[in-house]
Design a protein around this motif. Structure first.
Motif, mmCIF file in Angstrom:
data_model
loop_
_atom_site.group_PDB
_atom_site.id
_atom_site.type_symbol
_atom_site.label_atom_id
_atom_site.label_comp_id
_atom_site.label_asym_id
_atom_site.label_seq_id
_atom_site.Cartn_x
_atom_site.Cartn_y
_atom_site.Cartn_z
ATOM 1 N N THR A 1 0.839 -1.196 0.000
ATOM 2 C CA THR A 1 0.000 0.000 0.000
ATOM 3 C C THR A 1 0.876 1.249 0.000
ATOM 4 O O THR A 1 1.791 1.385 0.809
ATOM 5 N N THR A 2 0.583 2.180 -0.926
ATOM 6 C CA THR A 2 1.357 3.423 -1.054
ATOM 7 C C THR A 2 0.407 4.594 -1.253
ATOM 8 O O THR A 2 -0.812 4.411 -1.353
ATOM 9 N N GLU A 3 0.981 5.793 -1.349
ATOM 10 C CA GLU A 3 0.169 6.975 -1.645
ATOM 11 C C GLU A 3 -0.499 6.874 -3.010
ATOM 12 O O GLU A 3 -1.492 7.563 -3.280
ATOM 13 N N LEU A 4 0.044 6.032 -3.874
ATOM 14 C CA LEU A 4 -0.481 5.893 -5.231
ATOM 15 C C LEU A 4 -1.602 4.863 -5.326
ATOM 16 O O LEU A 4 -2.308 4.786 -6.323
ATOM 17 N N GLY A 5 -1.735 4.048 -4.295
ATOM 18 C CA GLY A 5 -2.729 2.993 -4.309
ATOM 19 C C GLY A 5 -2.137 1.678 -3.834
ATOM 20 O O GLY A 5 -1.025 1.639 -3.298
ATOM 21 N N GLU A 6 -2.888 0.593 -4.031
ATOM 22 C CA GLU A 6 -2.449 -0.728 -3.601
ATOM 23 C C GLU A 6 -1.820 -1.485 -4.767
ATOM 24 O O GLU A 6 -2.455 -1.685 -5.799
ATOM 25 N N LEU A 7 -0.575 -1.908 -4.582
ATOM 26 C CA LEU A 7 0.126 -2.684 -5.589
ATOM 27 C C LEU A 7 0.046 -4.157 -5.211
ATOM 28 O O LEU A 7 0.293 -4.523 -4.064
ATOM 29 N N THR A 8 -0.300 -5.000 -6.172
ATOM 30 C CA THR A 8 -0.402 -6.431 -5.924
ATOM 31 C C THR A 8 0.872 -7.138 -6.371
ATOM 32 O O THR A 8 1.619 -6.637 -7.219
ATOM 33 N N TYR A 9 1.078 -8.304 -5.793
ATOM 34 C CA TYR A 9 2.302 -9.052 -6.095
ATOM 35 C C TYR A 9 2.341 -9.456 -7.562
ATOM 36 O O TYR A 9 1.351 -9.916 -8.127
ATOM 37 N N SER A 10 3.502 -9.247 -8.181
ATOM 38 C CA SER A 10 3.656 -9.531 -9.603
ATOM 39 C C SER A 10 4.527 -10.748 -9.861
ATOM 40 O O SER A 10 4.088 -11.713 -10.485
#
Length: 259
Positions: free
Chosen positions: A187-196
């Protein structure tokens, strides 16, 4: 497009496609730390419960991430992907020489350009004003890119109940990241990043040197994409955090931290 503009256009393609002077601009793709996806797409029956393999993989991933992100305050190097100074100066001089010669031979250039097939590189000719070796040097600048220290910063790693917090208050891109270990979401200021994917050390990682790690991504309607990779350099055993932001129509933004 008139002749002078087409000449300038060719030079822009040469400069930016090869990441000529500034390097990081993901570049590359090759200017960016190379990432290899070592996971295979497999289909397993959905029983509602994680399989033994999934549990083992998750445990291994969490263990490796914790080994990269030690809970303490770290003095980190902020790195950029660029040419070493002497090669940067050489590239700039060669590019200027080519520009002058293309202006002198614009009719030849226009004719040759019009005969090229899509994706075909502009062939070497002495009218470019540089030697064939120097022309190949210009076309293959990514092979000479390396990580160069730009400044210092402080990275705080904090462990919470089931997550790891990464803080870099001086970052112009991301000041705070929170990695949920079980859910594997960043989770970041840009949104939630999922595992790639998992990154495996490879000799193709020429810019950074060999390293292992993991990548999380976020794609927003084909207009924006964000990726964050966290891992460990194989030789120095230092942690590397690589952040890349791509917005359509905008220069790529990236940040590389090593500590």
């Amino acid at each position: 497009m008139n002749a002078p503009n087409k000449i300038a256009h060719l030079l822009i393609i040469i400069v930016f496609a090869a990441s000529l002077l500034s390097g990081c601009g993901e570049s590359s793709d090759t200017s960016s730390p190379p990432i290899e996806n070592t996971e295979q797409n497999t289909v397993t029956p959905d029983t509602g419960e994680p399989s033994d393999t999934e549990i083992t993989t998750a445990d291994s991933r969490i263990a490796s991430i914790k080994s990269y992100l030690i809970e303490e305050s770290h003095q980190a190097d902020v790195m950029i992907t660029a040419l070493p100074r002497e090669l940067n100066e050489k590239a700039a001089a060669l590019t200027e020489q080519m520009k002058e010669n293309l202006e002198l031979h614009s009719e030849w250039y226009m004719k040759t350009l019009g005969e090229l097939k899509s994706g075909e590189p502009f062939p070497y000719d002495k009218r470019l004003g540089v030697s064939e070796d120097d022309y190949q040097f210009i076309l293959n600048l990514n092979d000479h890119m390396s990580l160069i220290k730009e400044s210092d910063t402080t990275v705080e790693i904090k462990y919470n109940r089931s997550s790891i917090e990464i803080l870099n208050s001086a970052s112009p891109i991301l000041k705070k990241m929170n990695l949920a270990l079980d859910a594997n979401i960043l989770t970041t200021e840009l949104g939630e990043l999922t595992y790639s994917n998992e990154i495996s050390a490879s000799d193709e990682q020429q810019v950074t040197g060999r390293w292992n790690g993991h990548t999380w991504t976020l794609q927003e309607e084909m207009a924006q994409s964000y990726s964050i990779s966290i891992g460990q350099l194989e030789e120095s055993k230092k942690t590397i955090i690589y952040i890349k932001l791509l917005d359509v129509g905008q220069p790529a933004r990236e940040e590389v931290l090593v500590f």
